[in-house]
Every structure is written in structure tokens, then in C-alpha cells.
Design an enzyme around this catalytic site. Structure first.
Site, PDB file in Angstrom:
ATOM      1  N   ASP A   9     -21.701 -33.886  23.767  1.00 27.81           N
ATOM      2  CA  ASP A   9     -21.103 -33.774  22.437  1.00 27.81           C
ATOM      3  C   ASP A   9     -19.731 -34.436  22.359  1.00 27.81           C
ATOM      4  O   ASP A   9     -19.010 -34.263  21.368  1.00 27.81           O
ATOM      5  CB  ASP A   9     -20.979 -32.302  22.041  1.00 27.81           C
ATOM      6  CG  ASP A   9     -22.334 -31.619  21.927  1.00 27.81           C
ATOM      7  OD1 ASP A   9     -23.312 -32.310  21.583  1.00 27.81           O
ATOM      8  OD2 ASP A   9     -22.407 -30.401  22.187  1.00 27.81           O
ATOM      9  N   VAL A  10     -19.340 -35.165  23.398  1.00 27.28           N
ATOM     10  CA  VAL A  10     -18.033 -35.830  23.441  1.00 27.28           C
ATOM     11  C   VAL A  10     -18.221 -37.343  23.403  1.00 27.28           C
ATOM     12  O   VAL A  10     -18.907 -37.913  24.252  1.00 27.28           O
ATOM     13  CB  VAL A  10     -17.243 -35.440  24.711  1.00 27.28           C
ATOM     14  CG1 VAL A  10     -15.952 -36.259  24.813  1.00 27.28           C
ATOM     15  CG2 VAL A  10     -16.930 -33.951  24.709  1.00 27.28           C
ATOM     16  N   ASP A  11     -17.625 -37.981  22.407  1.00 28.34           N
ATOM     17  CA  ASP A  11     -17.652 -39.441  22.298  1.00 28.34           C
ATOM     18  C   ASP A  11     -16.347 -40.069  22.771  1.00 28.34           C
ATOM     19  O   ASP A  11     -16.341 -41.163  23.332  1.00 28.34           O
ATOM     20  CB  ASP A  11     -17.884 -39.878  20.846  1.00 28.34           C
ATOM     21  CG  ASP A  11     -19.219 -39.414  20.299  1.00 28.34           C
ATOM     22  OD1 ASP A  11     -20.182 -39.343  21.088  1.00 28.34           O
ATOM     23  OD2 ASP A  11     -19.288 -39.096  19.093  1.00 28.34           O
ATOM     24  N   LYS A 149       3.276 -36.603  18.899  1.00 25.96           N
ATOM     25  CA  LYS A 149       2.031 -35.827  18.946  1.00 25.96           C
ATOM     26  C   LYS A 149       2.215 -34.382  18.490  1.00 25.96           C
ATOM     27  O   LYS A 149       1.242 -33.716  18.141  1.00 25.96           O
ATOM     28  CB  LYS A 149       1.453 -35.858  20.365  1.00 25.96           C
ATOM     29  CG  LYS A 149       0.799 -37.177  20.726  1.00 25.96           C
ATOM     30  CD  LYS A 149       0.210 -37.162  22.127  1.00 25.96           C
ATOM     31  CE  LYS A 149       1.273 -37.322  23.178  1.00 25.96           C
ATOM     32  NZ  LYS A 149       0.694 -37.475  24.537  1.00 25.96           N
ATOM     33  N   ASP A 174      -0.122 -32.714  29.296  1.00 19.53           N
ATOM     34  CA  ASP A 174       0.580 -31.763  30.163  1.00 19.53           C
ATOM     35  C   ASP A 174       1.592 -30.917  29.398  1.00 19.53           C
ATOM     36  O   ASP A 174       2.437 -30.252  30.000  1.00 19.53           O
ATOM     37  CB  ASP A 174       1.280 -32.494  31.320  1.00 19.53           C
ATOM     38  CG  ASP A 174       2.394 -33.417  30.846  1.00 19.53           C
ATOM     39  OD1 ASP A 174       3.466 -33.416  31.464  1.00 19.53           O
ATOM     40  OD2 ASP A 174       2.199 -34.141  29.856  1.00 19.53           O
TER      41      ASP A 174
END
Length: 222
Positions: A9-11, A149, A174
């Protein structure tokens, strides 16, 4: 907290740089030792006074783009931070688990995107000395978008620019504050790095699963 990633389910895998793909020892030395010592020597103050001054300066702009901006610090401190970064470039090193993980992601067909708050000059210097860019599909500095971010506007801008689907994305960083921002935006999997600096003790995360070696993820990925 258990790591349970449904890789089918991860692209897209979004990856921070400093402390996530590179050893954070470079940045910790640069900002916690070299910059305070250089500023202190220039201004005739003791190392302790210089460190206390720098701590306050860092605190004042924490979680803003200025915290990461070499131009801001050059102007603020009267130092050529870009030149200092270039000189220290050979100290930039990859984590031991970085290349095996990135190559496994490539082999499994995942899109690998670097998403860093690092200033473009900082990014360029580190790429020159590590060759990291050869193992990534796309490299993004948040300075291009005008938000760090920690800011939700950044996540909306990145999603629009890349077409990534939050519900099909893994993000590794991190910083727990940054992982929180990614989760708030809707990134499905947010994973912390417990050992960003090889020279200090591992850190703990309160709200996100974490690990200290990406090679642990490879068997389930492949």
C-alpha cells in the site's frame, strides 16, 4: 511502538536527510561547536558565553525556515556560513544502512523522494561528498517552497508538486515535531530514527514507531 508497514500500500517513501540518511554528527559538530567557537573568537567572548548566546539564537527561530537558512545565520552572526559549510564538506557521511535501504526501495518499485529542510548550499555540499543523489528519484529542499516541514503549508505544496498520495506514503525523519506535522497532514506511515548521530545515545519517540537500522525493514519490503 511496533512497526507495521503494509508495503503493498506504499508508493512513495519520503526521507529526511540529516540524521536520517546522513550521520547527524556533521551538523551537531558544525552548529554546536564550530559555529559558536568561531563566533566567540571573532567577538572576544568565552566559549561558554558564545554557546549560551548561540543557544538563545537557535531557540528564537526553532521550527522556522530561518533555523535552517545559511543566509540568515551568515547575516545574523557576521560569519560566512556557506564557506564554512564548504570547508567542512568532507565530514559529511552516509549512515551505514542508507544505501542498502534505498536500493531495496528501488528494487521494490517505490518512489524515493528526499525532503529536507537543509539550505540548498548545504544540500549541494553534502551531495558532492556522499553521492546520495544517485540513490534517489527526486530531491526537494523546503527552501524552494518557502516553508519548513513543521508547517502544514509545506505539505500541501509538496503534495501538489509531486502528486504523492498521503495515504500511500511512508515518511522517515529524526524529529518528532516534524513527524507530528506529517501525521497531521495525513501521511499514513511516519517513522522515527532513534540514532541520528552515531556519536551519542539513542533517542526515544513518544508518538511514532521508530528504529535504529533500516536494514530491519528490507525483508518485509522484498
Amino acid at each position: 511502538m511496533h512497526i507495521n508497514i503494509a508495503w503493498q500500500d506504499v508508493d512513495t517513501v519520503l526521507l529526511d536527510m540529516d540524521g536520517t540518511l546522513l550521520d547527524l554528527a556533521f551538523d551537531n559538530y558544525f552548529w554546536q561547536k564550530l559555529v559558536p567557537e568561531t563566533w566567540g573568537a571573532k567577538n572576544g567572548v568565552t566559549p561558554q558565553e558564545a554557546m549560551e548566546y548561540m543557544r538563545q539564537q537557535y531557540h528564537d527561530v526553532q521550527h522556522t525556515l530561518n533555523w535552517y537558512c545559511l543566509d540568515y545565520w551568515s547575516e545574523q552572526l557576521g560569519l560566512d556560513i556557506c564557506a564554512m559549510t564548504t570547508e567542512m564538506g568532507p565530514r559529511a557521511v552516509l549512515r551505514e544502512d542508507t544505501i542498502p535501504f534505498l536500493e531495496a526501495l528501488k528494487a521494490s518499485g517505490k518512489q524515493r523522494i528526499l525532503l529536507t529542510n537543509a539550505h540548498p548550499h548545504n544540500l549541494a555540499v553534502k551531495l558532492e561528498h556522499t553521492g546520495l543523489d544517485a540513490h534517489l528519484d527526486l530531491l526537494l529542499s523546503t527552501h524552494t517552497f518557502g516553508y519548513p516541514k513543521e508547517d502544514q503549508r509545506l505539505w500541501h505544496a509538496v503534495a501538489e508538486a509531486t502528486g504523492l498520495k498521503a495515504e500511500r506514503t511512508l515518511f522517515i525523519d529524526d524529529s518528532e515535531a516534524i513527524l507530528d506535522a506529517a501525521a497531521q497532514f495525513g501521511i499514513r506511515y511516519c517513522l522515527g530514527v532513534t540514532n541520528p548521530d552515531s556519536g551519542i545515545a539513542e533517542k526515544q519517540y513518544q508518538r511514532h514507531p521508530s528504529l535504529n537500522d533500516y536494514r530491519r525493514l528490507i525483508p518485509s519490503l522484498m
